[in-house]
Write a protein that holds these residues in place. Structure first.
Motif, PDB file in Angstrom:
ATOM      1  N   TRP A 113       0.659  -1.135  -0.153  1.00  0.00           N
ATOM      2  CA  TRP A 113      -0.023   0.004   0.046  1.00  0.00           C
ATOM      3  C   TRP A 113       0.934   1.183   0.089  1.00  0.00           C
ATOM      4  O   TRP A 113       0.674   2.172  -0.770  1.00  0.00           O
ATOM      5  CB  TRP A 113      -0.812   0.019   1.243  1.00  0.00           C
ATOM      6  CG  TRP A 113      -2.208  -0.663   0.958  1.00  0.00           C
ATOM      7  CD1 TRP A 113      -2.589  -1.852   1.587  1.00  0.00           C
ATOM      8  CD2 TRP A 113      -3.427  -0.127   0.325  1.00  0.00           C
ATOM      9  NE1 TRP A 113      -3.914  -2.154   0.990  1.00  0.00           N
ATOM     10  CE2 TRP A 113      -4.293  -1.092   0.398  1.00  0.00           C
ATOM     11  CE3 TRP A 113      -3.664   1.237  -0.460  1.00  0.00           C
ATOM     12  CZ2 TRP A 113      -5.680  -0.619  -0.348  1.00  0.00           C
ATOM     13  CZ3 TRP A 113      -4.736   1.255  -1.125  1.00  0.00           C
ATOM     14  CH2 TRP A 113      -5.909   0.244  -0.903  1.00  0.00           C
ATOM     15  N   ILE A 117       0.963   4.182  -3.032  1.00  0.00           N
ATOM     16  CA  ILE A 117       0.164   5.417  -2.625  1.00  0.00           C
ATOM     17  C   ILE A 117       1.546   6.468  -2.990  1.00  0.00           C
ATOM     18  O   ILE A 117       1.448   7.509  -3.360  1.00  0.00           O
ATOM     19  CB  ILE A 117      -0.043   5.535  -1.138  1.00  0.00           C
ATOM     20  CG1 ILE A 117      -1.426   4.754  -1.153  1.00  0.00           C
ATOM     21  CG2 ILE A 117      -0.211   6.918  -0.922  1.00  0.00           C
ATOM     22  CD1 ILE A 117      -1.652   4.527   0.490  1.00  0.00           C
ATOM     23  N   GLY A 151      -9.272   3.097 -12.088  1.00  0.00           N
ATOM     24  CA  GLY A 151      -9.429   4.173 -11.225  1.00  0.00           C
ATOM     25  C   GLY A 151     -11.035   4.517 -11.507  1.00  0.00           C
ATOM     26  O   GLY A 151     -11.474   5.439 -10.813  1.00  0.00           O
ATOM     27  N   PRO A 154     -14.740  -0.537 -10.866  1.00  0.00           N
ATOM     28  CA  PRO A 154     -13.986  -1.597 -10.156  1.00  0.00           C
ATOM     29  C   PRO A 154     -13.599  -2.806 -10.917  1.00  0.00           C
ATOM     30  O   PRO A 154     -14.201  -3.447 -11.576  1.00  0.00           O
ATOM     31  CB  PRO A 154     -15.024  -2.041  -9.162  1.00  0.00           C
ATOM     32  CG  PRO A 154     -16.195  -1.843  -9.912  1.00  0.00           C
ATOM     33  CD  PRO A 154     -16.191  -0.531 -10.605  1.00  0.00           C
ATOM     34  N   ALA A 159      -7.297  -3.623  -5.965  1.00  0.00           N
ATOM     35  CA  ALA A 159      -8.052  -2.845  -5.186  1.00  0.00           C
ATOM     36  C   ALA A 159      -7.044  -1.823  -4.877  1.00  0.00           C
ATOM     37  O   ALA A 159      -7.279  -0.477  -4.649  1.00  0.00           O
ATOM     38  CB  ALA A 159      -8.482  -3.397  -3.968  1.00  0.00           C
ATOM     39  N   VAL A 160      -5.776  -2.088  -4.512  1.00  0.00           N
ATOM     40  CA  VAL A 160      -4.834  -1.088  -4.158  1.00  0.00           C
ATOM     41  C   VAL A 160      -4.451   0.024  -5.238  1.00  0.00           C
ATOM     42  O   VAL A 160      -4.315   1.093  -5.094  1.00  0.00           O
ATOM     43  CB  VAL A 160      -3.493  -1.807  -3.805  1.00  0.00           C
ATOM     44  CG1 VAL A 160      -2.247  -0.858  -3.443  1.00  0.00           C
ATOM     45  CG2 VAL A 160      -3.583  -2.995  -2.599  1.00  0.00           C
ATOM     46  N   ALA A 163      -7.293   2.199  -5.878  1.00  0.00           N
ATOM     47  CA  ALA A 163      -7.626   3.277  -5.131  1.00  0.00           C
ATOM     48  C   ALA A 163      -6.736   4.470  -5.226  1.00  0.00           C
ATOM     49  O   ALA A 163      -7.118   5.783  -5.168  1.00  0.00           O
ATOM     50  CB  ALA A 163      -7.341   2.724  -3.582  1.00  0.00           C
ATOM     51  N   THR A 164      -5.635   4.140  -5.546  1.00  0.00           N
ATOM     52  CA  THR A 164      -4.476   5.347  -5.957  1.00  0.00           C
ATOM     53  C   THR A 164      -4.750   5.836  -7.274  1.00  0.00           C
ATOM     54  O   THR A 164      -4.972   7.186  -7.236  1.00  0.00           O
ATOM     55  CB  THR A 164      -3.209   4.846  -6.082  1.00  0.00           C
ATOM     56  OG1 THR A 164      -2.904   3.878  -7.103  1.00  0.00           O
ATOM     57  CG2 THR A 164      -2.600   4.105  -4.828  1.00  0.00           C
ATOM     58  N   ALA A 166      -7.911   6.206  -8.425  1.00  0.00           N
ATOM     59  CA  ALA A 166      -9.347   6.822  -8.334  1.00  0.00           C
ATOM     60  C   ALA A 166      -9.032   8.348  -7.727  1.00  0.00           C
ATOM     61  O   ALA A 166      -9.824   9.272  -8.074  1.00  0.00           O
ATOM     62  CB  ALA A 166     -10.268   6.034  -7.647  1.00  0.00           C
ATOM     63  N   ALA A 167      -8.025   8.291  -6.736  1.00  0.00           N
ATOM     64  CA  ALA A 167      -7.799   9.511  -6.257  1.00  0.00           C
ATOM     65  C   ALA A 167      -7.074  10.725  -7.108  1.00  0.00           C
ATOM     66  O   ALA A 167      -7.284  11.743  -7.169  1.00  0.00           O
ATOM     67  CB  ALA A 167      -6.782   9.283  -4.892  1.00  0.00           C
TER      68      ALA A 167
END
Length: 271
Positions: A113, A117, A151, A154, A159-160, A163-164, A166-167
């Protein structure tokens, strides 16, 4: 190769991750479109030296390699400032450096993660927020960030990564609405599989597209001032399915999850 509008002509660009993949192709295409200077940022000194020398032979005085790590805020800021100082203006910042993560949940660690990130999100944040004050002062500039189709919708076993990305997508869209009145433009490109080093030692998936095809489309959409750039057409179709026919998408997503689950069980990889 000059664009019809001259959008890239005589411009200064700073591109991270520029020693390989999409960012390297973007560097070359900026130069072909008569950019004034392209600053190439990458942590891989060997690749950066080789590729910058190759491009420099064809475009002398226009290629500026900088060894840097996008997870280090100070290094990113210096990189952006160097590009801005070159000719007194900064036209493009392309935050492309990142890492792919497709992995079963049971193998995910906090270290994974943190790496995702730091590279995929913080690296983009550092580049974006180093460029914004410069571009606001000059009253123009285009910031381009690397997102992913993962992003936008789904994707199982990502998932990891999702998430980055999508942000990054949400941040980019929000900044467009906020700062367009000051002359700033934002874009985020969201590809499906592109044949780049992100796949490591694995053969890229059969549905992947070439990096030249991907970058050509990205630059065309940047010139149109598109904010969210989804590619290729199959990814745009999949995204439309997710938004408009969710039940059909759910079936395909569950099929994909089952395929990847079986591939991990039998082959140790997701395809």
């Amino acid at each position: 190769m000059r664009s019809m509008s001259g959008y890239y002509e005589n411009k200064v660009a700073a591109i991270t991750g520029a020693a390989s993949g999409i960012a390297l192709e973007m560097t070359e295409q900026f130069l072909k479109r008569e950019a004034r200077a392209v600053f190439m940022g990458d942590f891989n000194e060997e690749n950066l030296s080789r590729e910058s020398q190759r491009l420099g032979r064809n475009y002398p005085g226009k290629v500026f390699p900088v060894v840097m790590d996008v997870t280090k805020r100070e290094q990113v800021a210096r990189f952006i400032e160097s590009a801005a100082d070159h000719a007194g203006h900064l036209d493009f910042v392309c935050n492309v450096a990142g890492v792919g993560v497709t992995i079963p949940t049971e193998r995910v660690t906090l270290e994974i993660w943190d790496k995702a990130i730091n590279l995929n999100l913080k690296g983009v944040i550092y580049g974006t927020y180093s460029a914004i004050p410069i571009m606001r002062e000059q009253g123009f500039g285009h910031i381009v960030n690397a997102g992913s189709i993962a992003g936008l919708l789904p994707i199982p076993y990502q998932a990891v990564y999702a998430a980055t990305k999508a942000a990054v997508i949400s941040m980019t869209e929000s900044l467009q609405y906020e700062l367009e009145v000051e002359g700033l433009q934002f874009s985020v490109f969201c590809p499906a599989n592109v044949r780049t080093p992100i796949f490591g030692d694995m053969t890229p998936p059969a549905d992947s597209i070439g990096v030249d095809e991907a970058v050509l489309y990205i630059l065309q959409e940047m010139e149109k001032k598109s904010v969210v750039i989804v590619l290729p057409q199959s990814a745009r179709d999949f995204y439309t399915l997710y938004r408009e026919r969710k039940e059909e998408f759910d079936k395909l997503a569950r099929q994909l999850a089952a395929e990847r689950r079986e591939n991990y069980r039998t082959k140790g990889t997701y395809y």
